[in-house]
Design an enzyme around this catalytic site. Structure first.
Site, short mmCIF file in Angstrom:
data_model
loop_
_atom_site.label_atom_id
_atom_site.label_comp_id
_atom_site.label_asym_id
_atom_site.label_seq_id
_atom_site.Cartn_x
_atom_site.Cartn_y
_atom_site.Cartn_z
N GLY A 69 0.71 -1.25 -0.12
CA GLY A 69 0.02 -0.14 0.03
C GLY A 69 0.91 1.17 -0.01
CG HIS A 70 4.74 1.51 0.50
ND1 HIS A 70 4.68 0.43 1.25
CD2 HIS A 70 5.64 1.08 -0.28
CE1 HIS A 70 5.68 -0.28 1.34
NE2 HIS A 70 6.12 -0.04 0.38
CB ALA A 71 4.80 4.21 -5.03
NE ARG A 89 5.69 -0.62 -3.88
CZ ARG A 89 7.28 -1.08 -4.32
NH1 ARG A 89 7.99 -1.84 -3.49
NH2 ARG A 89 7.69 -0.51 -5.26
CB ILE A 121 4.50 7.94 -2.40
CG1 ILE A 121 5.53 8.80 -3.12
CG2 ILE A 121 2.93 8.88 -2.73
CD1 ILE A 121 5.25 8.98 -4.58
#
Ligand code: TYD
Length: 148
Positions: free
Chosen positions: A55-57, A102, A127
């Site tokens: 749940g982030h990049a 992802r 992010i």
């Protein structure tokens, strides 16, 4: 600045030293099996049933993600297109360039998610908000359009 899309992520078959007493997979920087130099290794384990991770990049980080044990789904997004990998073999890894969102879903019981990373842990490289990620991608695309 990265202009990656999900099509830049790839499934990499890792070398396997077969032994009837148990197999070994080794990844050495000098072999060039993966497209970055490994600076960090971490792994997720004891993941409770039904939990999701990720749940982030990342803005700059490159990673290879491996189901060292069990299985899970890796969902990647570049803000426009999604791509999902089902990982269930310890001799396959997914290479993720920077600039992809992802999420990790559907962990099997006892799954171990092994991650090889190109940089040290750095919170400012994350992010964590999907809308912010989409804005980030749009800004990069616009910047590249201006200079091309
Ligand atoms: P995070 O990458 O957000 O995990 P996930 O996206 O899989 O849920 O990491 C969760 C926390 O773990 C983070 O806030 C700090 C810590 N952490 C480290 O200290 N070092 C690391 O290398 C990583 C990946 C996480």
């Amino acid at each position: 600045m990265q202009t990656s899309t999900v099509y830049d992520s790839t499934l990499i078959q890792l070398p396997k030293v077969f032994n009837e007493k148990g197999n070994i997979t080794a990844i050495n920087n000098w072999e060039g099996i993966i497209p970055f130099t490994i600076d960090r290794v971490y792994y997720l384990y004891d993941i409770p049933g039904g939990e999701d991770r990720g749940g982030h990049a990342h803005k700059e980080l490159e990673q290879l993600i491996i189901a060292a044990s069990g299985s899970f789904d890796l969902m990647l997004s570049d803000g426009t297109t999604n791509k999902t990998f089902n990982l269930s073999r310890p001799y396959y890894g997914v290479y993720m360039p920077p600039g992809l969102w992802r999420e990790l879903h559907n962990f099997s019981s006892g799954a171990i998610c092994l991650v090889l990373a190109s940089e040290k842990y750095e919170e400012t490289d994350y992010i964590r908000d999907k809308e912010e990620f989409k804005r980030y991608k749009r800004n990069i695309e616009n910047a590249f359009k201006e200079i091309s």
